[in-house]
Design a protein around this motif. Structure first.
Motif, PDB file in Angstrom:
ATOM      1  N   UNK A  61       0.831  -1.200   0.000  1.00 35.67           N
ATOM      2  CA  UNK A  61       0.000   0.000   0.000  1.00 35.67           C
ATOM      3  C   UNK A  61       0.869   1.254   0.000  1.00 35.67           C
ATOM      4  N   UNK A  62       1.990   1.225   0.723  1.00 36.61           N
ATOM      5  CA  UNK A  62       2.902   2.374   0.672  1.00 36.61           C
ATOM      6  C   UNK A  62       3.443   2.545  -0.743  1.00 36.61           C
ATOM      7  N   UNK A  63       3.737   1.444  -1.419  1.00 37.63           N
ATOM      8  CA  UNK A  63       4.203   1.550  -2.807  1.00 37.63           C
ATOM      9  C   UNK A  63       3.112   2.147  -3.697  1.00 37.63           C
ATOM     10  N   UNK A  64       1.861   1.784  -3.453  1.00 35.07           N
ATOM     11  CA  UNK A  64       0.754   2.371  -4.214  1.00 35.07           C
ATOM     12  C   UNK A  64       0.701   3.876  -3.968  1.00 35.07           C
ATOM     13  N   UNK A  65       0.896   4.287  -2.723  1.00 32.79           N
ATOM     14  CA  UNK A  65       0.892   5.714  -2.409  1.00 32.79           C
ATOM     15  C   UNK A  65       2.033   6.440  -3.112  1.00 32.79           C
ATOM     16  N   UNK A  66       3.183   5.793  -3.202  1.00 35.46           N
ATOM     17  CA  UNK A  66       4.315   6.399  -3.901  1.00 35.46           C
ATOM     18  C   UNK A  66       3.984   6.556  -5.382  1.00 35.46           C
ATOM     19  N   UNK A  67       3.380   5.516  -5.974  1.00 35.98           N
ATOM     20  CA  UNK A  67       2.995   5.598  -7.385  1.00 35.98           C
ATOM     21  C   UNK A  67       1.945   6.678  -7.586  1.00 35.98           C
ATOM     22  N   UNK A  68       0.974   6.749  -6.672  1.00 35.34           N
ATOM     23  CA  UNK A  68      -0.039   7.806  -6.756  1.00 35.34           C
ATOM     24  C   UNK A  68       0.608   9.185  -6.663  1.00 35.34           C
ATOM     25  N   UNK A  69       1.633   9.294  -5.825  1.00 36.11           N
ATOM     26  CA  UNK A  69       2.359  10.561  -5.720  1.00 36.11           C
ATOM     27  C   UNK A  69       2.949  10.944  -7.077  1.00 36.11           C
ATOM     28  N   UNK A  70       3.591   9.983  -7.740  1.00 31.91           N
ATOM     29  CA  UNK A  70       4.169  10.287  -9.050  1.00 31.91           C
ATOM     30  C   UNK A  70       3.096  10.557 -10.092  1.00 31.91           C
ATOM     31  N   UNK A  71       1.961   9.859  -9.997  1.00 29.78           N
ATOM     32  CA  UNK A  71       0.844  10.125 -10.898  1.00 29.78           C
ATOM     33  C   UNK A  71       0.354  11.558 -10.746  1.00 29.78           C
ATOM     34  N   UNK A  72       0.175  11.978  -9.511  1.00 27.98           N
ATOM     35  CA  UNK A  72      -0.280  13.350  -9.242  1.00 27.98           C
ATOM     36  C   UNK A  72       0.805  14.359  -9.604  1.00 27.98           C
ATOM     37  N   UNK A  73       2.062  13.980  -9.383  1.00 32.53           N
ATOM     38  CA  UNK A  73       3.162  14.894  -9.683  1.00 32.53           C
ATOM     39  C   UNK A  73       3.244  15.196 -11.179  1.00 32.53           C
ATOM     40  N   UNK A  74       2.815  14.252 -12.019  1.00 34.44           N
ATOM     41  CA  UNK A  74       2.829  14.493 -13.459  1.00 34.44           C
ATOM     42  C   UNK A  74       1.846  15.601 -13.851  1.00 34.44           C
ATOM     43  N   UNK A  75       0.727  15.685 -13.151  1.00 35.93           N
ATOM     44  CA  UNK A  75      -0.293  16.695 -13.443  1.00 35.93           C
ATOM     45  C   UNK A  75      -0.205  17.906 -12.524  1.00 35.93           C
ATOM     46  N   UNK A  76       0.601  17.806 -11.497  1.00 31.40           N
ATOM     47  CA  UNK A  76       0.660  18.831 -10.455  1.00 31.40           C
ATOM     48  C   UNK A  76       1.355  20.088 -10.971  1.00 31.40           C
ATOM     49  N   UNK A  77       0.708  21.192 -10.800  1.00 37.05           N
ATOM     50  CA  UNK A  77       1.270  22.499 -11.160  1.00 37.05           C
ATOM     51  C   UNK A  77       1.394  23.318  -9.881  1.00 37.05           C
ATOM     52  N   UNK A  78       2.495  23.141  -9.160  1.00 37.42           N
ATOM     53  CA  UNK A  78       2.616  23.846  -7.881  1.00 37.42           C
ATOM     54  C   UNK A  78       2.742  25.350  -8.084  1.00 37.42           C
ATOM     55  N   UNK A  79       2.119  26.067  -7.180  1.00 40.82           N
ATOM     56  CA  UNK A  79       2.220  27.522  -7.193  1.00 40.82           C
ATOM     57  C   UNK A  79       3.527  27.951  -6.540  1.00 40.82           C
ATOM     58  N   UNK A  80       4.013  27.097  -5.639  1.00 36.99           N
ATOM     59  CA  UNK A  80       5.289  27.379  -4.982  1.00 36.99           C
ATOM     60  C   UNK A  80       5.949  26.047  -4.642  1.00 36.99           C
TER      61      UNK A  80
END
Length: 147
Positions: free
Chosen positions: A103-122
Motif C-alpha cells: 500500500x505504501x508503494x501504491x501511495x508512492x505511485x499515486x504521488x508520481x501520478x499526481x506529480x505528473x499533473x501537479x502544477x505547484x504555485x510554490x
C-alpha cells in the motif's frame, strides 16, 4: 459433532473471499497489461502517465493476490510453492505488514501520478505533498517496528 470438527469445516467458507480476491487480482493484472500495451503505442510524453497508471494497477493486483493467498494460508492450509514461499503468512499481523508495504508503494505511485499533473504555485506546495507521503511511510515503519 464436536465444536472443533465444526470449526474445521466452517473454515472452508473462506474459499469464497479467496476466490473473489483472486478474480480481482486477475482483473487488475489484465487491466495493467492492456494499459501498458496501449501506452507503448504513444510517444514517451503521453506514454509515461499511462505506464504509471499500469504500475498502479499492477500493485493493486499484488494487494489482491497477497490478501487472497494470505487468507488461504491462514484459514485453509499453507501453500507449498516450488520456488520457496515468498508469500508465507503466519499471522494476521504478518499479512497486515505485507499489505502495508504494498500500500505504501501504491501511495508512492499515486504521488508520481499526481506529480505528473501537479502544477505547484510554490515549492512549498510540492514539498507538503511529498511530506504527506513520507509521513505515511514513516507511520508504516513505526508500526512495523512495534511488532
Amino acid at each position: 459433532m464436536r465444536l472443533e470438527t465444526l470449526a474445521h469445516l466452517i473454515r472452508w467458507v473462506m474459499l469464497l473471499p479467496v476466490a473473489g480476491l483472486l478474480l480481482g487480482a486477475f482483473y487488475f493484472a489484465w487491466n495493467a497489461f492492456t494499459e501498458a500495451l496501449k501506452a507503448l503505442s504513444h510517444p514517451l510524453e503521453e506514454a509515461l502517465p499511462a505506464l504509471v497508471g499500469a504500475v498502479d494497477l499492477a500493485l493493486l493486483a499484488a494487494v489482491f493476490l497477497l490478501f487472497s493467498l494470505g487468507l488461504f494460508e491462514l484459514f485453509i492450509r499453507p501453500l507449498a510453492l516450488p520456488m520457496g514461499n515468498i508469500l508465507a503468512v503466519e499471522s494476521l499481523s504478518d499479512l497486515k505488514a505485507k499489505l502495508g508495504q504494498v500500500i505504501v508503494m501504491i501511495l508512492v505511485v499515486k504521488f508520481f501520478e499526481k506529480a505528473l499533473d501537479f502544477k505547484p504555485q510554490s515549492a512549498l506546495d510540492f514539498l507538503l505533498f511529498a511530506g504527506g507521503v513520507a509521513l505515511l511511510a514513516g507511520a508504516l515503519w513505526l508500526a512495523k517496528a512495534k511488532e
